[in-house]
Write a protein that holds these residues in place. Structure first.
Motif, PDB file in Angstrom:
ATOM      1  N   THR A 105      -2.789   2.142  -7.452  1.00 16.40           N
ATOM      2  CA  THR A 105      -1.992   0.936  -7.707  1.00 16.40           C
ATOM      3  C   THR A 105      -0.537   1.260  -8.039  1.00 16.40           C
ATOM      4  O   THR A 105       0.255   0.333  -8.238  1.00 16.40           O
ATOM      5  N   LEU A 108       2.195  -0.647  -6.265  1.00 11.09           N
ATOM      6  CA  LEU A 108       2.260  -2.052  -6.681  1.00 11.09           C
ATOM      7  C   LEU A 108       3.105  -2.193  -7.941  1.00 11.09           C
ATOM      8  O   LEU A 108       3.913  -3.121  -8.062  1.00 11.09           O
ATOM      9  N   ARG A 127       5.065  -8.655   2.163  1.00 14.73           N
ATOM     10  CA  ARG A 127       5.115  -7.785   0.983  1.00 14.73           C
ATOM     11  C   ARG A 127       4.666  -8.539  -0.264  1.00 14.73           C
ATOM     12  O   ARG A 127       4.010  -7.976  -1.143  1.00 14.73           O
ATOM     13  N   ALA A 129       2.541 -11.032  -0.247  1.00 17.21           N
ATOM     14  CA  ALA A 129       1.091 -11.142  -0.102  1.00 17.21           C
ATOM     15  C   ALA A 129       0.413  -9.832  -0.478  1.00 17.21           C
ATOM     16  O   ALA A 129      -0.643  -9.820  -1.117  1.00 17.21           O
ATOM     17  N   GLY A 130       1.030  -8.711  -0.091  1.00 10.74           N
ATOM     18  CA  GLY A 130       0.469  -7.407  -0.428  1.00 10.74           C
ATOM     19  C   GLY A 130       0.441  -7.173  -1.923  1.00 10.74           C
ATOM     20  O   GLY A 130      -0.538  -6.630  -2.462  1.00 10.74           O
ATOM     21  N   LEU A 133      -2.244  -9.406  -3.347  1.00  4.84           N
ATOM     22  CA  LEU A 133      -3.546  -8.921  -2.912  1.00  4.84           C
ATOM     23  C   LEU A 133      -3.928  -7.641  -3.657  1.00  4.84           C
ATOM     24  O   LEU A 133      -5.086  -7.452  -4.049  1.00  4.84           O
ATOM     25  N   GLY A 134      -2.957  -6.762  -3.845  1.00  4.26           N
ATOM     26  CA  GLY A 134      -3.232  -5.511  -4.538  1.00  4.26           C
ATOM     27  C   GLY A 134      -3.696  -5.728  -5.965  1.00  4.26           C
ATOM     28  O   GLY A 134      -4.672  -5.115  -6.417  1.00  4.26           O
ATOM     29  N   VAL A 280      -9.386  -3.723  -0.963  1.00  4.59           N
ATOM     30  CA  VAL A 280      -8.369  -4.771  -1.128  1.00  4.59           C
ATOM     31  C   VAL A 280      -7.073  -4.179  -1.665  1.00  4.59           C
ATOM     32  O   VAL A 280      -5.973  -4.531  -1.208  1.00  4.59           O
ATOM     33  N   VAL A 281      -7.165  -3.267  -2.627  1.00  2.81           N
ATOM     34  CA  VAL A 281      -5.971  -2.621  -3.186  1.00  2.81           C
ATOM     35  C   VAL A 281      -5.217  -1.861  -2.103  1.00  2.81           C
ATOM     36  O   VAL A 281      -3.990  -1.964  -1.983  1.00  2.81           O
ATOM     37  N   GLY A 284      -3.495  -4.181   0.244  1.00  2.52           N
ATOM     38  CA  GLY A 284      -2.321  -4.742  -0.419  1.00  2.52           C
ATOM     39  C   GLY A 284      -1.166  -3.764  -0.465  1.00  2.52           C
ATOM     40  O   GLY A 284      -0.017  -4.123  -0.207  1.00  2.52           O
ATOM     41  N   LEU A 287       0.500  -3.516   2.877  1.00  4.93           N
ATOM     42  CA  LEU A 287       1.380  -4.646   3.167  1.00  4.93           C
ATOM     43  C   LEU A 287       2.699  -4.540   2.410  1.00  4.93           C
ATOM     44  O   LEU A 287       3.746  -4.947   2.920  1.00  4.93           O
ATOM     45  N   THR A 288       2.678  -4.003   1.194  1.00  4.59           N
ATOM     46  CA  THR A 288       3.928  -3.883   0.439  1.00  4.59           C
ATOM     47  C   THR A 288       4.877  -2.878   1.084  1.00  4.59           C
ATOM     48  O   THR A 288       6.079  -2.906   0.819  1.00  4.59           O
TER      49      THR A 288
END
Length: 333
Positions: A105, A108, A127, A129-130, A133-134, A280-281, A284, A287-288
């Protein structure tokens, strides 16, 4: 010897194995009678010794500027002393595989820190959303609404360690990563500083109930030499040879390696909820790292983007934090 294309998977696999196994070695060392502080001190000292040898072989010297050493003091605390200790502390009650997942993480936290300090100027829908989501994946792993959830002081210590890496990366990007710096020399100096910081806390540390086992000593030696010192050198070589994308890919493998080793070696049971949360992490985090064309265009007169989530996190860390946030070549790359 392997040629470039064929050597890349080997380098990536070896780096992922060494970095991802760090959580396993911590767990074994704890089980063999070593305390979190003792693990941290030995890890920093051995990592520093390895980097000193590598720096000398490469003809790189440690910094002589007092101002640089002042910055190294801050970097050593947030990038080495504090997170190394928190990971060992957290793994007293949390499985090593889960520790590897929560370590993922870090990007994030880097992005969230940039948003809080307003140094992250552009955040597109993907980003954002990422990021959401993360952290949703992290919440899924914790599952505080269930009795079998992981919401505990140990898990919070692991999350704090990941956040500490994010603070360290931002600080180092602003104050330590320069084009004329010697990465091996700086990293050796940083780990030496971390060794000094943790040693100062030794009088306050509780003593173990028994002498550590040979297995525990072996685990912490492997953690310090291979999992801390050698991995920095391998990561730097990978970035130099293949670029930051390859190094970023390794970051996605770390939680997978930690979960697999925890299950195979220690018999840890990772339930479907934790596996789903890990997936999911990682989605995410992926996406970031997305940047639109406008994101890549610098703002005229803007402040340095040192707290962006794409700040080079691989440089000067000597840590198991993934290089997921490294989406462009840094000064040493």
């Amino acid at each position: 010897m392997l040629s470039g294309t064929r050597a890349t998977p080997v380098r990536m696999g070896l780096l992922a194995l060494l970095w991802g196994s760090g959580f396993l070695w911590i767990k074994i060392a704890l089980g063999g009678g070593l305390t979190p502080l003792h693990i941290t001190i030995i890890r920093c000292a051995l990592g520093a010794a390895v980097l000193l040898v590598l720096a000398r072989a490469a003809g790189q010297r440690m910094p002589r500027d007092r101002r640089v050493w002042g910055h190294l003091l801050v970097a050593a605390f947030f990038c080495n002393a504090l997170p190394f200790f928190l990971f060992s502390l957290g793994e007293q009650t949390v499985d090593s595989g889960v520790a590897g997942v929560l370590n993922a993480t870090t990007p994030l936290w880097s992005l969230a820190l940039g948003l809080m300090l307003r140094t992250e100027r552009r955040l597109g829908p993907l980003r954002l959303a990422g990021l959401l989501l993360g952290f949703a994946g992290t919440l899924l792993i914790f599952a505080p609404w269930q009795q079998t959830g992981l919401a505990s002081w140990g898990a919070l210590a692991l999350l704090a360690a990941a956040a500490s890496y994010a603070v360290a990366f931002a600080y180092m990007a602003r104050h330590l990563i320069t084009r004329d710096a010697a990465p091996l020399g700086l990293s050796a100096a940083q780990l030496l500083t971390a060794t000094g910081l943790t040693t100062l806390a030794l009088p306050a540390a509780p003593t173990g109930t028994s002498f550590p086992t040979f297995t525990a000593i072996t685990a912490v030696v492997v953690l310090g030499t291979l999992g801390t010192g050698v991995t920095f050198h391998l990561n730097s070589r990978l970035i130099a040879a293949e670029g930051p994308t390859a190094a970023a890919t390794v970051g996605y493998l770390l939680p997978v390696v930690s979960v697999a080793l925890g299950a195979l070696v220690l018999g840890e049971e990772i339930g479907p909820r934790v596996v789903a949360g890990m997936a999911v992490v990682l989605v995410g985090v992926g996406l970031t790292r997305h940047q639109s064309r406008s994101d890549r265009l610098p703002l005229l007169g803007s402040a340095p983007d040192t707290l962006r989530s794409d700040t080079p996190s691989a440089a000067l860390t000597s840590s198991p934090a993934p290089a997921l946030s490294s989406s462009r070549p840094g000064p040493h790359q």
